[in-house]
Scaffold this active site. Sequence first.
Site, short mmCIF file in Angstrom:
data_model
loop_
_atom_site.label_atom_id
_atom_site.label_comp_id
_atom_site.label_asym_id
_atom_site.label_seq_id
_atom_site.Cartn_x
_atom_site.Cartn_y
_atom_site.Cartn_z
N CYS A 189 0.82 -1.22 0.00
CA CYS A 189 0.00 0.00 0.00
C CYS A 189 0.85 1.26 0.00
O CYS A 189 0.30 2.37 -0.09
CB CYS A 189 -0.96 -0.02 1.18
SG CYS A 189 -2.09 -1.41 1.07
N HIS A 219 -9.47 3.53 -1.14
CA HIS A 219 -8.09 3.05 -1.04
C HIS A 219 -7.71 2.16 -2.23
O HIS A 219 -7.57 0.95 -2.09
CB HIS A 219 -7.93 2.29 0.29
CG HIS A 219 -6.56 1.81 0.59
ND1 HIS A 219 -5.41 2.39 0.08
CD2 HIS A 219 -6.12 0.79 1.39
CE1 HIS A 219 -4.35 1.75 0.54
NE2 HIS A 219 -4.75 0.76 1.32
N1 CAA Z 1 -23.67 -10.29 9.26
C1 CAA Z 1 -22.64 -11.18 9.38
N2 CAA Z 1 -21.61 -11.24 8.52
C2 CAA Z 1 -21.62 -10.37 7.49
C3 CAA Z 1 -22.68 -9.45 7.28
C4 CAA Z 1 -23.73 -9.44 8.23
N3 CAA Z 1 -24.76 -8.57 8.12
N4 CAA Z 1 -22.40 -8.73 6.17
C5 CAA Z 1 -21.22 -9.19 5.73
N5 CAA Z 1 -20.77 -10.20 6.52
C6 CAA Z 1 -19.53 -10.95 6.40
C7 CAA Z 1 -19.57 -12.06 5.39
O1 CAA Z 1 -18.77 -13.13 5.84
C8 CAA Z 1 -18.93 -11.43 4.17
O2 CAA Z 1 -18.17 -12.29 3.38
P1 CAA Z 1 -18.89 -13.29 2.33
O3 CAA Z 1 -20.00 -12.47 1.64
O4 CAA Z 1 -17.80 -13.69 1.39
O5 CAA Z 1 -19.40 -14.40 3.15
C9 CAA Z 1 -17.93 -10.47 4.79
O6 CAA Z 1 -18.52 -10.03 6.02
C10 CAA Z 1 -17.68 -9.25 3.92
O7 CAA Z 1 -18.92 -8.79 3.51
P2 CAA Z 1 -19.11 -8.16 2.07
O8 CAA Z 1 -18.35 -8.95 1.04
O9 CAA Z 1 -20.57 -7.90 1.86
O10 CAA Z 1 -18.41 -6.81 2.37
P3 CAA Z 1 -18.08 -5.66 1.42
O11 CAA Z 1 -17.96 -6.09 0.01
O12 CAA Z 1 -18.99 -4.51 1.74
O13 CAA Z 1 -16.62 -5.34 1.97
C11 CAA Z 1 -15.00 -5.18 3.65
C12 CAA Z 1 -16.45 -4.89 3.27
C13 CAA Z 1 -14.80 -6.70 3.76
C14 CAA Z 1 -14.73 -4.53 4.97
C15 CAA Z 1 -14.08 -4.60 2.53
O14 CAA Z 1 -14.38 -3.26 2.32
C16 CAA Z 1 -12.63 -4.78 2.85
O15 CAA Z 1 -12.07 -5.87 2.71
N6 CAA Z 1 -11.94 -3.67 3.27
C17 CAA Z 1 -10.53 -3.72 3.61
C18 CAA Z 1 -9.66 -3.67 2.37
C19 CAA Z 1 -8.23 -3.88 2.75
O16 CAA Z 1 -7.90 -4.73 3.55
N7 CAA Z 1 -7.33 -3.08 2.14
C20 CAA Z 1 -5.92 -3.12 2.48
C21 CAA Z 1 -5.71 -2.36 3.74
S1 CAA Z 1 -4.17 -2.75 4.50
C22 CAA Z 1 -3.08 -1.59 3.91
O17 CAA Z 1 -3.45 -0.51 3.51
C23 CAA Z 1 -1.64 -2.00 3.87
C24 CAA Z 1 -1.24 -2.93 2.78
O18 CAA Z 1 -0.07 -2.87 2.35
C25 CAA Z 1 -2.16 -3.94 2.24
#
Ligand code: CAA
Length: 420
Positions: free
Chosen positions: A105, A366
Amino acid sequence: MKFRRKIYVVGGAHTPFIGKHSPDFIWKGHPDFGKRENPTLEELIHQVVHSALESTGVKPADIEKIYIGNFVGELFSNQGHLGSMVARVHPDLETKPIARTEAACASGGIAITAAIDALNAGHDIAMALGAEVQTTASARDGADYLARAAHYASERGIDDFTFPCLFARRAKAYKEATGATDEDIAHVVAKAYENGNRNPFAHMRTVKVSVEHAATASDKNPNFLKNPEYKEHLKITDCSQVSDGASAILLATEEGLEKLGIDKRSCVEILAYAQATSALGAVKDLTRLDNAAAAAERAYADAGLTPADVQVAEVHDCFAITELMMYEALGFAEYGQGGALARSGATRLDGSIPVNTGGGLMAFGHPVGATGVKQVLEIYRQMKGRCGDYQLATPPTIGLTANMGGDDRTTVVMLMRNVA
Ligand code: CAA
């Protein structure tokens, strides 16, 4: 690093940052679904290079060296060798020296440091850009790709969502060590969304998040990790976005500005940068961003500045806890006082040290390789009064950026001064 020559940011551009929840993002519920598609990595690169050249009046033939930051083009877009991809943008870029930088990142931050090194070594005009597409995979599959920024062999297994869990681990340790609360962390989240809601380029510009919503786990804001030890320490709103986007800046020496016919008063000077790198998978103290602190200490020393001089900052808030810990690593708050600083409102737009004025990684978005470049462009735009609805009342004179790769394993800190 002490610079041999004065280095100026001439200007730049970014594309909108888009992804799930963004009104510009084409998905199956979008009215344009089937009629048009989201920009590819190549299209983002073309768009941003052209916009940066247009907005600065620099011609492709003027540029002597280009670096492009990108983390995992091979995995999300089946595309590597991005230096050569940039050469496709305009015939006058053919045969120029262009290369990609990769530091997870911090890839964008490293593109800028490489461009500065090139200027210190004798070139006069350079471009640094960053681009990433991440929406071609689900968040779950993308988490596996992003886990390559950790020590994959030993850290991938912490959770399906490796990075969110690595920072949930930090949140747990930090809260236990300092007494910080989920509500302290929620102040960072609510500020990010409040700022992002004022920013027409922000991925989450239409999504509202209050302190109450961010502080409490619910069906709408679940603790989504599986790891039983860390699950309760991270909610969806604590996370940065899975975004597509690109940013680009033009840099020049005094001689470069003369060649371009650009007055330095329209520029921002980069006073110093420092990069620190620590061993993958070997965080010593989960409650501190000590690699970022090492970079900050060197950057302040080289620029002859202290944390009290900083009037605006763009810091890497890959997760809300990261921003809180950044306040401490960068010297804005004492150890354990990051939460108090967030609660005090000092880091809001009308506070004494506004942080992430356009929404940061949580609300602006991001697109990994673009983030470090966007941070520098944001400081430039604040200094030049170009931030529209999120413009600070008094354009700042001294600004800081902190761009982090992995679990604080590569960090680039820069200090900038408005040339008025
Ligand atoms: N109840 C229970 N569990 C739920 C839920 C609910 N209401 N809604 C979602 N979930 C769970 C599910 O397990 C779901 O996964 P699956 O659909 O595959 O089963 C999981 O949460 C994620 O849900 P979504 O796929 O619906 O979520 P989303 O598409 O809105 O994404 C997020 C949300 C997972 C937080 C995503 O935005 C994300 O991964 N963000 C972080 C990104 C990241 O890590 N970037 C790198 C940062 S680290 C850095 O900067 C340094 C480096 O060098 C990498």
